[in-house]
Structure formats: structure tokens, C-alpha cells
Enzyme design. Structure first.
Site, mmCIF file in Angstrom:
data_model
loop_
_atom_site.group_PDB
_atom_site.id
_atom_site.type_symbol
_atom_site.label_atom_id
_atom_site.label_comp_id
_atom_site.label_asym_id
_atom_site.label_seq_id
_atom_site.Cartn_x
_atom_site.Cartn_y
_atom_site.Cartn_z
ATOM 1 N N SER A 196 24.159 34.058 39.697
ATOM 2 C CA SER A 196 25.577 34.363 39.492
ATOM 3 C C SER A 196 26.478 33.503 40.369
ATOM 4 O O SER A 196 27.681 33.713 40.414
ATOM 5 C CB SER A 196 25.822 35.843 39.789
ATOM 6 O OG SER A 196 25.280 36.155 41.046
ATOM 7 N N ARG A 242 37.198 30.324 30.732
ATOM 8 C CA ARG A 242 37.574 31.563 31.410
ATOM 9 C C ARG A 242 37.519 31.387 32.940
ATOM 10 O O ARG A 242 36.585 30.833 33.489
ATOM 11 C CB ARG A 242 36.630 32.687 30.997
ATOM 12 C CG ARG A 242 36.946 34.056 31.623
ATOM 13 C CD ARG A 242 36.109 34.345 32.847
ATOM 14 N NE ARG A 242 36.350 35.695 33.387
ATOM 15 C CZ ARG A 242 35.849 36.124 34.530
ATOM 16 N NH1 ARG A 242 35.085 35.346 35.263
ATOM 17 N NH2 ARG A 242 36.109 37.343 34.954
ATOM 18 N N THR A 246 31.478 31.662 42.870
ATOM 19 C CA THR A 246 30.793 32.374 41.779
ATOM 20 C C THR A 246 30.648 31.496 40.541
ATOM 21 O O THR A 246 31.401 30.526 40.369
ATOM 22 C CB THR A 246 31.601 33.634 41.392
ATOM 23 O OG1 THR A 246 30.841 34.427 40.477
ATOM 24 C CG2 THR A 246 32.928 33.290 40.747
ATOM 25 N N THR A 279 34.771 41.437 44.564
ATOM 26 C CA THR A 279 33.701 41.110 43.632
ATOM 27 C C THR A 279 33.804 42.068 42.455
ATOM 28 O O THR A 279 34.416 43.123 42.558
ATOM 29 C CB THR A 279 32.323 41.217 44.323
ATOM 30 O OG1 THR A 279 31.295 40.868 43.385
ATOM 31 C CG2 THR A 279 32.056 42.610 44.854
ATOM 32 N N GLY A 280 33.219 41.656 41.345
ATOM 33 C CA GLY A 280 33.268 42.524 40.172
ATOM 34 C C GLY A 280 34.121 41.934 39.068
ATOM 35 O O GLY A 280 34.314 40.716 39.000
ATOM 36 N N THR A 284 29.306 37.896 42.916
ATOM 37 C CA THR A 284 29.970 36.795 43.616
ATOM 38 C C THR A 284 29.620 36.877 45.094
ATOM 39 O O THR A 284 29.542 37.972 45.629
ATOM 40 C CB THR A 284 31.493 36.970 43.454
ATOM 41 O OG1 THR A 284 31.824 36.732 42.105
ATOM 42 C CG2 THR A 284 32.269 36.047 44.360
HETATM 43 C C1 SD4 Z 1 34.527 37.064 38.179
HETATM 44 N N1 SD4 Z 1 34.709 38.400 40.174
HETATM 45 O O1 SD4 Z 1 34.384 35.939 37.763
HETATM 46 C C2 SD4 Z 1 33.901 37.414 39.505
HETATM 47 C C3 SD4 Z 1 32.498 37.785 39.312
HETATM 48 C C4 SD4 Z 1 31.929 38.696 40.337
HETATM 49 O O2 SD4 Z 1 30.380 40.163 41.112
HETATM 50 O O3 SD4 Z 1 32.489 39.004 41.296
HETATM 51 N N2 SD4 Z 1 30.805 39.265 40.230
HETATM 52 O O4 SD4 Z 1 35.108 37.942 37.552
#
Ligand code: SD4
Length: 331
Positions: free
Chosen positions: A85, A215, A205, A238-239, A187
Site C-alpha cells: 500500500s 485519483r 502511500t 490514514t484511511g 498509508t
Molecule cells: C488514501 N489515505 O489514498 C490514503 C490511503 C490510506 O490507509 O491511508 N490508507 O486515501
């Protein structure tokens, strides 16, 4: 126990929404009375944060800068093909392109960022080069790649065999459901306070697996994925990036700290606001994850997430390097 008094905080800050703020008064070293400041200290998101913290610590323990430490720390995860990731080995977009997002911020509010960058293993270092060697703060796509190559970064193929195989499997159904939790979507975000009392942060990330081409998530967006204010604190997210951008999450966390909240309460307020926005839009949040980690000038830290499953790593001299499960909102 650390005593961390905010003299201006006489009125109390608990507010029903967790968001409304009392009149502003900047938090600075003069109105902080910390009897014990924990520094250096470094925090990072998810279990791979343990190893990343170790690398950052090599710099922090020798009185190096938080900026150097966070760059070095996240580089380890970027270079690891097993981490699917972030960086090399990251999952591609739906067309098979590995596109990377990263940003970095230091104690002087210098910022640098790259988005949708392909073929470069260390986007965080390109972000730092944008910060230090360009007149801009953010470069994207082909322009970011050209800049990186001019700076001497090698152009590489980042799609590993394993990621390609998984992507080809995915193509059979091409079902895009951004299920955001531990496995799919991590991330590395890192924030550190160095021995000199300065804060910096980094975030990198490959974003959401099988995203649409072009995107961009929250991670390269200063204020959303990362924010640092050397008078106050630092936060990283993160997320599900779209939701983090919606509330400018990391800046929100830092502003909450500026207005007197502890790092923990500040993270909670941001996650609560995100949930509120989901509800307003009547959008399903059952399969999504949002997490924040935060650190203040006294070396106090906090973390919070939407639902169970987010962990983070903390390293300081006294307690060593440990992985902590973050508390969560939806129980
Ligand atoms: C995103 N926030 O591209 C990032 C991905 C991520 O845990 O944090 N994953 O949306």
C-alpha cells in the site's frame, strides 16, 4: 506523569459537537508549562511503523532533525515490496499503474508534495526536493516525474509480480469497493519531535487499490493527510482519503490542539466530525476506516479511528518502541 498546563484554558473546552472552538489563543512555549517534555519521540501509523520508527530513531537519538528522521523512517516502507500500500510493490490503479502520493512538512512550515507520481520508489524524497529545490509546493503526474528525474531519482518499474498478479485477478470482476481497513489500505504517516523541540511529519502511500486513474487521496494534501505547526503539534491521517479531505482532517486535529485539546481529544473530535458528515450525507460508513495520530510540543500523543483495527507505533527513550491499538468510535 506529565503536567501540561494551559494557562489560557480556564473556560473549559468540552463542546457537544467536539468541534466548536473557544476564542483563539495560540499555544506557545510561553503559555505551556510542561514539567517533563518527552523528546525525542516518533509516532507512525500501522504495524510497519515499528520498523520505520527504528530507522527514524537512528537520526533522532543523535540529535538529528525531525525532518531527516521522518523522511528516513518512511523510506523503509516505501522500499519494501511486501508492503502493498506504499511505494514499490504498492497496488496499482485499475489500469495497472502504480501511482504514488506523498508529502512532507517541517517546523518552519516548509512544505513539499507529489501526487499521482509514477516510477519513483521514494516519493517522499521527491516531495522533499519539491520543498527544497523548487519554487512550488506540489507537483503532480508527469511533471512530478520529470522533476524527479532531473533531480537524479532513477525511473523504475514499481509494479511487482505479486501486485500484478493480484490486479489481474481483480480485473476479472473489476469490482471497485473501497473497503478501507487493515489489509487493503495502509498509508505510512510519521510525525516526530526531535531533541531540539522541533516537529516534522511525512506521509506516503500508493493510495486506494484499483482507484480510478488520476485519483489523488488525502496523503499528499497538506492539511488533509498531514499538518505540522511547530508552536502546537503535528497530526497525520490514514484511511479513506476522500473523507479526510472533506474535513481537512490533519489541520483540524492541529487546530483542536491549538485551542487546548490534548492530542487524544483532538483526534477524537476529528473522527467524530467525519462520522457526522457521513450521517449528513446518509452515506454508508460500515466498511470504511479513518485514523489519526497526533503529537504535541510536550511529546504527548494520541490516536483515534472510526472503527476497530487501526494501530500505530510509538518510540521514545523511556518506553522503547511499541505498537498500540487505537481506540475507536463505532463500538
Ligand atoms: C488514501 N489515505 O489514498 C490514503 C490511503 C490510506 O490507509 O491511508 N490508507 O486515501
Amino acid at each position: 506523569m506529565k503536567l501540561y498546563r494551559r494557562n489560557f484554558l480556564k473556560t473549559g473546552l468540552a463542546v457537544a459537537s467536539g468541534i466548536a472552538l473557544r476564542p483563539f489563543k495560540a499555544l506557545s512555549n510561553t503559555n505551556l508549562q510542561a514539567t517533563e517534555i518527552t523528546k525525542p519521540i516518533v509516532l507512525s501509523t500501522w504495524r510497519f511503523g515499528i520498523e520505520a520508527n527504528n530507522d527514524a530513531w537512528g537520526i533522532l537519538k543523535q540529535n538529528g532533525s525531525a525532518l531527516d528522521a521522518v523522511e528516513k523512517g518512511v523510506q523503509r516502507v516505501e522500499a519494501d515490496p511486501e508492503e502493498r500500500s506504499v511505494g514499490y510493490g504498492g497496488r496499482p490503479d485499475r489500469d495497472g499503474n502504480v501511482t504514488l502520493d506523498a508529502c512532507i512538512m517541517d517546523e518552519k512550515a516548509n512544505i513539499g508534495s507529489v501526487a499521482c507520481l509514477q516510477h519513483i520508489k521514494h516519493p517522499i524524497s521527491v516531495a522533499r526536493a519539491v520543498m527544497e529545490k523548487s519554487p512550488h509546493v506540489m507537483l503532480v503526474g508527469e511533471g512530478a516525474l520529470q522533476f524527479a528525474m532531473r533531480q537524479g531519482f532513477p525511473k523504475e518499474d514499481l509494479l511487482t509480480k505479486a501486485s500484478e498478479k493480484e490486479w489481474r485477478e481483480w480485473l476479472k470482476t473489476s469490482e471497485y469497493k473501497p473497503v478501507v481497513n487493515i489489509e487493503n489500505h495502509d498509508t505510512i504517516g510519521m510525525i516526530a519531535l526531535d531533541a531540539h523541540g522541533n516537529l516534522s511529519g511525512a506521509c506516503t502511500t500508493s493510495g486506494m487499490a484499483y482507484k480510478m486513474q488520476g485519483r489523488v487521496g488525502d496523503s499528499p494534501i497538506i492539511g488533509a493527510g498531514l499538518y505540522v505547526d511547530n508552536e502546537v503539534g503535528a497530526a497525520v491521517a490514514t484511511g479513506h482519503g476522500e473523507e479526510i479531505i472533506r474535513v481537512v482532517g490533519s489541520h483540524l486535529v492541529v487546530e483542536q490542539m491549538r485551542h487546548g485539546k490534548s492530542p487524544q481529544d483532538a483526534c477524537e473530535a476529528a473522527v467524530q466530525l467525519i462520522l457526522k458528515k457521513f450521517k449528513i450525507r446518509q452515506q454508508d460508513y460500515s466498511a470504511t476506516q479513518i485514523g489519526f495520530i497526533a503529537l504535541n510540543k510536550a511529546g504527548e500523543f494520541g490516536a483515534y479511528c472510526l472503527q476497530k483495527g487501526f494501530n500505530f507505533a510509538v518510540l521514545d527513550e523511556k518506553k522503547g518502541n511499541r505498537l498500540i491499538d487505537a481506540d475507536y468510535l463505532i463500538k
